[in-house]
Write an enzyme that holds these catalytic residues in place. Structure first.
Site, PDB file in Angstrom:
ATOM      1  N   SER A 176       0.832  -1.201   0.000  1.00  0.00           N
ATOM      2  CA  SER A 176       0.000   0.000   0.000  1.00  0.00           C
ATOM      3  C   SER A 176       0.873   1.260   0.000  1.00  0.00           C
ATOM      4  CB  SER A 176      -0.973  -0.043   1.187  1.00  0.00           C
ATOM      5  OG  SER A 176      -1.973   0.940   1.080  1.00  0.00           O
ATOM      6  N   ASP A 247      -9.721  -4.615  -5.043  1.00  0.00           N
ATOM      7  CA  ASP A 247      -9.220  -3.635  -4.074  1.00  0.00           C
ATOM      8  C   ASP A 247     -10.057  -2.361  -4.162  1.00  0.00           C
ATOM      9  OD1 ASP A 247      -7.780  -1.805  -2.538  1.00  0.00           O
ATOM     10  OD2 ASP A 247      -5.840  -2.628  -3.149  1.00  0.00           O
ATOM     11  N   HIS A 280      -7.862  -5.295  -0.507  1.00  0.00           N
ATOM     12  CA  HIS A 280      -6.666  -4.574  -0.050  1.00  0.00           C
ATOM     13  C   HIS A 280      -5.973  -5.356   1.062  1.00  0.00           C
ATOM     14  CE1 HIS A 280      -4.233  -1.006  -0.336  1.00  0.00           C
ATOM     15  NE2 HIS A 280      -4.291  -0.817   0.971  1.00  0.00           N
TER      16      HIS A 280
END
Length: 304
Positions: A176, A247, A280
Site C-alpha cells: 500500500s 481492491d 486490499h
C-alpha cells in the site's frame, strides 16, 4: 506458508475512503473487517485505537514539523546472507508486524529490515495522525504529492541499506503506502537523485510493490528521458507489482497506471500481476509469487 491478514478500517472523509491497516498473522484463516462511517468520528477514533493504530489530533497545518521515524525491526537470514530487503508497511501499521510476517517466508538468504514510519498528520484522515511515510490526500492524476515527505522517507530507507556489505544485493518492497515509497525509491535510483536534487546513494537490484501506486508519475518520463545514465539505470531495475482486482481502497487501476508510467519512462523489466477477488490485503498465492520472483531476480542459492 505464512498467511498475511490485514484488518481494514475504511473511513469516509469528504467522500474519500482510506484504509488504515493493522497486520495480523494466521496459519489457517484470512479475514478482514470493514467499517464505513460518514466522517472521522469519535467512534472511528475508538475503533482505530482498539486495533492498535495510534492517532492524535493534528496541530496547525501551517507549522513545519520534523517527524521522527519509529523503531526498526530486523529479521536475520537463516542461511547465507545474499540479499537485504527493506520492507515497508502500510498506513497506520508498523515495522514489528511486518517482521513477524516476513520471518516465516521461505527466503533463508534474505535479511529483512522493517522500519516504522513517523507518526504524522494525514490529510485524507482529516488531519488525524498515524504512522505514514508521507502525507497524502485523494489519489488522482492531478493530486499534489508530498515531495518533502517522500524524499525524507526514501532517504531514511536508503540510509538503512547503505551500510550493507558490498557483496549483498539490496532492494525495497512494501504494501500500500509502503509500496508507493518503494516505487518512488525506484525512480530516485533511476534519476540518481531524490526529488530535492540530493544524490541517491544506493544501487537497487529489485523493487516490489503490493497494492500500491507510483507517486509523481506525471513528470517521471520527462525527468528520466533527459539523461542517458538515468535511462540506463531504469532499464536495469526489475520491478514486481501485484494488485487485487477487487481492491476498493487503492483501486487496481492505480497499479495499472503505475506500470504504464514506469514502462513509458524506460523501466524495461516491470511485471504486473492481478488477482481476481483480492481486496486490499495479501494472500499466500501472491506471496508465493513474490518469493519466486525474489529468488529469480536476486539469484539466491537454492532457487531453480
Amino acid at each position: 506458508m505464512i498467511m498475511l491478514c490485514y484488518t481494514l478500517i475504511l473511513i469516509a472523509h469528504k467522500g474519500v475512503c482510506v484504509g488504515v491497516l493493522s497486520t495480523l498473522s494466521s496459519s489457517s484463516k484470512m479475514s478482514h473487517a470493514h467499517s464505513h462511517m460518514g466522517s472521522v468520528s469519535f467512534l472511528a477514533y475508538n475503533l482505530m485505537e482498539s486495533y492498535g493504530v495510534h492517532i492524535t489530533i493534528a496541530g496547525s497545518r501551517t507549522t513545519q514539523k520534523a517527524f521522527e521515524f519509529g523503531k526498526t525491526h530486523v529479521v536475520r537470514p537463516k542461511g547465507k546472507h545474499q540479499a537485504t530487503i527493506v520492507w515497508l508497511h502500510g498506513l497506520g501499521d508498523n515495522g514489528l508486524s511486518s517482521s513477524q510476517l516476513l520471518e516465516s517466508l521461505p527466503l533463508p538468504n534474505i535479511k529483512w529490515i522493517c522500519p516504522t514510519a513517523p507518526t504524522r498528520p494525514v490529510a485524507i484522515l482529516g488531519g488525524f495522525s498515524c504512522t505514514a511515510w508521507f502525507d497524502m490526500g485523494e489519489l488522482s492524476e492531478d493530486g499534489p504529492d508530498d515531495w518533502e515527505g517522500l524524499d525524507a522517507s526514501a532517504a531514511h530507507i536508503a540510509n538503512l541499506l547503505s551500510t550493507e556489505p558490498t557483496d549483498v544485493k539490496v532492494g525495497i518492497g512494501g504494501f500500500s503506502m509502503g509500496a508507493a515509497i518503494a516505487l518512488y525509491s525506484a525512480t530516485c535510483f533511476a534519476m540518481g537523485r531524490y526529488g530535492n536534487g540530493i544524490p541517491y546513494p544506493v544501487n537497487l537490484r529489485a523493487v516490489v510493490g503490493l497494492s500500491g501506486w507510483l507517486p509523481g508519475s506525471r513528470s517521471l518520463m520527462n525527468k528520466i528521458e533527459v539523461s542517458h545514465e538515468a535511462r540506463k539505470r531504469a532499464a536495469s531495475l526489475p520491478i514486481l507489482l501485484c494488485h487485487g482486482i477487487s481492491d476498493d481502497v487503492i483501486l487496481c487501476k492505480y497499479g495499472e497506471k503505475s506500470v504504464q508510467s514506469l514502462c513509458s519512462a524506460g523501466f524495461r523489466h516491470v511485471v504486473f500481476k492481478s488477482y481476481d477477488g483480492l481486496g486490499h490485503y495479501t494472500v499466500p498465492k501472491e506471496m508465493d509469487e513474490v518469493c519466486t520472483w525474489f529468488n529469480l531476480r536476486l539469484g539466491l542459492e537454492g532457487s531453480s
